[in-house]
Design a protein around this motif. Structure first.
Motif, mmCIF file in Angstrom:
data_model
loop_
_atom_site.group_PDB
_atom_site.id
_atom_site.type_symbol
_atom_site.label_atom_id
_atom_site.label_comp_id
_atom_site.label_asym_id
_atom_site.label_seq_id
_atom_site.Cartn_x
_atom_site.Cartn_y
_atom_site.Cartn_z
ATOM 1 N N PHE A 226 0.837 -1.200 0.000
ATOM 2 C CA PHE A 226 0.000 0.000 0.000
ATOM 3 C C PHE A 226 0.872 1.250 0.000
ATOM 4 C CE2 PHE A 226 -2.237 3.401 2.271
ATOM 5 C CZ PHE A 226 -3.389 3.514 1.506
ATOM 6 N N ASP A 227 1.916 1.260 0.813
ATOM 7 C CA ASP A 227 2.823 2.403 0.863
ATOM 8 C C ASP A 227 3.474 2.642 -0.500
ATOM 9 O OD1 ASP A 227 3.632 4.430 2.565
ATOM 10 O OD2 ASP A 227 5.382 3.353 3.322
ATOM 11 N N LEU A 228 3.883 1.551 -1.145
ATOM 12 C CA LEU A 228 4.493 1.653 -2.468
ATOM 13 C C LEU A 228 3.474 2.139 -3.500
ATOM 14 C CD1 LEU A 228 7.029 1.184 -4.205
ATOM 15 C CD2 LEU A 228 6.285 -1.206 -4.471
ATOM 16 N N ALA A 229 2.230 1.698 -3.374
ATOM 17 C CA ALA A 229 1.182 2.112 -4.313
ATOM 18 C C ALA A 229 0.858 3.596 -4.160
ATOM 19 C CB ALA A 229 -0.073 1.275 -4.096
ATOM 20 N N VAL A 230 0.783 4.075 -2.926
ATOM 21 C CA VAL A 230 0.569 5.510 -2.701
ATOM 22 C C VAL A 230 1.663 6.305 -3.402
ATOM 23 C CG1 VAL A 230 0.641 7.319 -0.937
ATOM 24 C CG2 VAL A 230 -0.702 5.238 -0.542
ATOM 25 N N CYS A 231 2.883 5.851 -3.225
ATOM 26 C CA CYS A 231 4.036 6.521 -3.814
ATOM 27 C C CYS A 231 3.957 6.486 -5.342
ATOM 28 C CB CYS A 231 5.296 5.823 -3.315
ATOM 29 S SG CYS A 231 6.822 6.708 -3.609
ATOM 30 N N ALA A 232 3.695 5.318 -5.911
ATOM 31 C CA ALA A 232 3.659 5.173 -7.367
ATOM 32 C C ALA A 232 2.538 5.994 -7.990
ATOM 33 C CB ALA A 232 3.508 3.696 -7.736
ATOM 34 N N ASN A 233 1.389 6.059 -7.317
ATOM 35 C CA ASN A 233 0.247 6.814 -7.851
ATOM 36 C C ASN A 233 0.504 8.317 -7.901
ATOM 37 O OD1 ASN A 233 -1.632 4.887 -8.600
ATOM 38 N ND2 ASN A 233 -2.683 4.869 -6.628
ATOM 39 N N ASP A 234 1.583 8.777 -7.266
ATOM 40 C CA ASP A 234 1.915 10.200 -7.340
ATOM 41 C C ASP A 234 3.217 10.439 -8.107
ATOM 42 O OD1 ASP A 234 1.361 13.020 -6.441
ATOM 43 O OD2 ASP A 234 3.363 12.755 -5.591
ATOM 44 N N TRP A 235 4.253 9.679 -7.789
ATOM 45 C CA TRP A 235 5.572 9.922 -8.372
ATOM 46 C C TRP A 235 5.679 9.468 -9.828
ATOM 47 C CZ3 TRP A 235 9.778 12.481 -6.513
ATOM 48 C CH2 TRP A 235 9.712 12.901 -5.169
ATOM 49 N N CYS A 236 4.875 8.530 -10.241
ATOM 50 C CA CYS A 236 5.102 7.863 -11.526
ATOM 51 C C CYS A 236 4.040 8.157 -12.564
ATOM 52 C CB CYS A 236 5.191 6.344 -11.303
ATOM 53 S SG CYS A 236 6.456 5.871 -10.109
ATOM 54 N N ILE A 237 3.347 9.274 -12.425
ATOM 55 C CA ILE A 237 2.231 9.565 -13.318
ATOM 56 C C ILE A 237 2.440 10.887 -14.063
ATOM 57 C CG2 ILE A 237 0.614 8.348 -11.801
ATOM 58 C CD1 ILE A 237 -0.436 11.180 -10.963
ATOM 59 N N ALA A 238 1.698 11.032 -15.147
ATOM 60 C CA ALA A 238 1.509 12.345 -15.758
ATOM 61 C C ALA A 238 0.432 13.043 -14.941
ATOM 62 C CB ALA A 238 1.083 12.201 -17.211
ATOM 63 N N HIS A 239 0.774 14.142 -14.307
ATOM 64 C CA HIS A 239 -0.132 14.728 -13.331
ATOM 65 C C HIS A 239 -1.469 15.122 -13.938
ATOM 66 C CE1 HIS A 239 -1.639 17.528 -10.230
ATOM 67 N NE2 HIS A 239 -0.945 16.763 -9.406
ATOM 68 N N ALA A 240 -1.469 15.588 -15.159
ATOM 69 C CA ALA A 240 -2.713 16.064 -15.766
ATOM 70 C C ALA A 240 -3.711 14.938 -15.999
ATOM 71 C CB ALA A 240 -2.415 16.777 -17.082
ATOM 72 N N SER A 241 -3.201 13.736 -16.317
ATOM 73 C CA SER A 241 -4.092 12.625 -16.659
ATOM 74 C C SER A 241 -4.177 11.569 -15.571
ATOM 75 C CB SER A 241 -3.622 11.964 -17.961
ATOM 76 O OG SER A 241 -2.381 11.315 -17.760
ATOM 77 N N GLY A 242 -3.118 11.412 -14.778
ATOM 78 C CA GLY A 242 -3.061 10.335 -13.796
ATOM 79 C C GLY A 242 -2.509 9.039 -14.349
ATOM 80 N N ALA A 243 -2.197 9.002 -15.649
ATOM 81 C CA ALA A 243 -1.696 7.780 -16.281
ATOM 82 C C ALA A 243 -0.235 7.545 -15.906
ATOM 83 C CB ALA A 243 -1.835 7.879 -17.797
ATOM 84 N N PHE A 244 0.131 6.276 -15.784
ATOM 85 C CA PHE A 244 1.507 5.934 -15.461
ATOM 86 C C PHE A 244 2.457 6.340 -16.577
ATOM 87 C CE2 PHE A 244 0.114 2.730 -12.184
ATOM 88 C CZ PHE A 244 0.811 3.306 -11.141
ATOM 89 N N GLN A 245 3.627 6.834 -16.180
ATOM 90 C CA GLN A 245 4.726 7.118 -17.095
ATOM 91 C C GLN A 245 5.744 5.993 -16.941
ATOM 92 O OE1 GLN A 245 4.647 10.274 -19.191
ATOM 93 N NE2 GLN A 245 2.662 9.438 -18.590
#
Length: 322
Positions: A226-245
């Motif tokens: 869960f901690d890793l998912a919280v991190c990935a959902n913010d650090w690893c996305i295009a902020h405008a869309s929320g899609a993973f980079q």
């Protein structure tokens, strides 16, 4: 972080009299955030952060203060709560429990490169491993039970279709929490809020040096996934869309896995836990947006950001674990 409770220079000087941190030189409120009152506190001996707790009770706070102390003493770059003359790291100011902790070097990086994500992933894994020896246990207070309680409060602010998604996701997460797969996930102390604005970097943009993780006041014992998912959902996305980079996700997740190898059970549960991480922040932002607490300085976050992320994760937008 925010300023809910005013603190004067006289207040700060009176508090510092109980410490060996030098004389007050400057006091400046920190306006960002939504939970606690925070000030930059400069003394003749160094730079600190003064935090007054608005949500957490005195009974809950020893977990957070002791966790940061434990991690700092085990080489993890986190704020180190300072002890007063009597040895206590928790004080009181203007009717609120408070603490003074070291100010870490650097600033937030809101447009991370793979190099930033790599250091975050590796340090998060080190933090999880260091937390194994921490003796106290406190659940994530904004976990499943809070989601179940809060959903009926925020649902009236949603259109019928969106409210149905909220109810369905609560049902999915409730069912998942009852499975053997969930209970077999590795777990322990977790930050639970490791967004871009809770990590500091020194160095340069092209050669960053991680200064530390901050704001542990949502921490709790939860699955490390869960901690890793919280991190990935913010650090690893295009902020405008929320899609993973992909390049950001690859850097963060591979670096984490190299320090603490992920399990087959974590790989199988990844999509569901990514959804849980998105749900948690969608709900808290809905609450804070529609039911705000009065404050002098308040910066509410847009709840639709994590609604978009949850919809994407439900539709299968995810980056696989190594």
């Amino acid at each position: 972080m925010a300023v809910f409770t005013p603190v004067t220079e006289t207040d700060a000087r009176d508090l510092l009299a109980d410490y060996t941190l030098g004389e007050l030189r400057a006091l400046r409120g920190i306006p960002s955030g939504i939970e606690n009152t925070n000030y930059f506190l400069t003394t003749s001996q160094g730079e600190y952060v003064l935090t007054l707790f608005e949500r957490l009770t005195r009974e809950q706070l020893p977990f957070y203060i002791d966790l940061m102390t434990h991690l700092a003493e085990h080489g993890i770059p986190v704020p180190h709560p300072q002890a007063a003359h009597d040895g206590r790291r928790l004080a009181e100011l203007n009717g609120k429990p408070c603490t003074i902790a070291t100010l870490l070097p650097g600033k937030c990086e809101m447009s991370p490169l793979p190099a930033h994500c790599e250091q975050v992933g590796a340090t998060l894994a080190r933090m999880h491993l260091a937390g194994r020896g921490f003796p106290s246990v406190q659940p994530n207070l904004l976990g499943l039970a809070w989601w179940q309680e809060t959903a009926p409060v925020v649902a009236p602010y949603l259109d019928p279709g969106t409210a149905a998604i909220l109810r369905d996701e609560i049902d999915v997460q409730t069912a998942f929490a009852q499975t053997a797969a969930y209970h077999e996930l590795p777990r322990g102390p977790a930050h639970c809020d490791l967004f871009r604005d809770n990590v500091l970097f020194a160095g340069t943009r092209d050669a960053p040096v991680l200064g530390g993780f901050i704001d542990f006041y949502f921490a709790g014992c939860d699955t490390w996934l869960f901690d890793l998912a919280v991190c990935a959902n913010d650090w690893c996305i295009a902020h405008a869309s929320g899609a993973f980079q992909p390049e950001l996700a690859q850097a963060l997740l591979s670096a984490y896995d190299q320090v603490r190898p992920l399990t087959d059970g974590e790989r199988a549960s990844w999509r569901t836990v990514l959804r849980a991480a998105a749900l948690r922040f969608w709900m808290s932002r809905l609450r804070d947006f529609h039911l705000p607490r009065p404050a002098q300085t308040l910066t509410p976050h847009d709840p639709t950001h994590f609604e978009r992320i949850l919809r994407l994760r439900r539709d299968g937008d995810l980056f696989p674990l190594p």
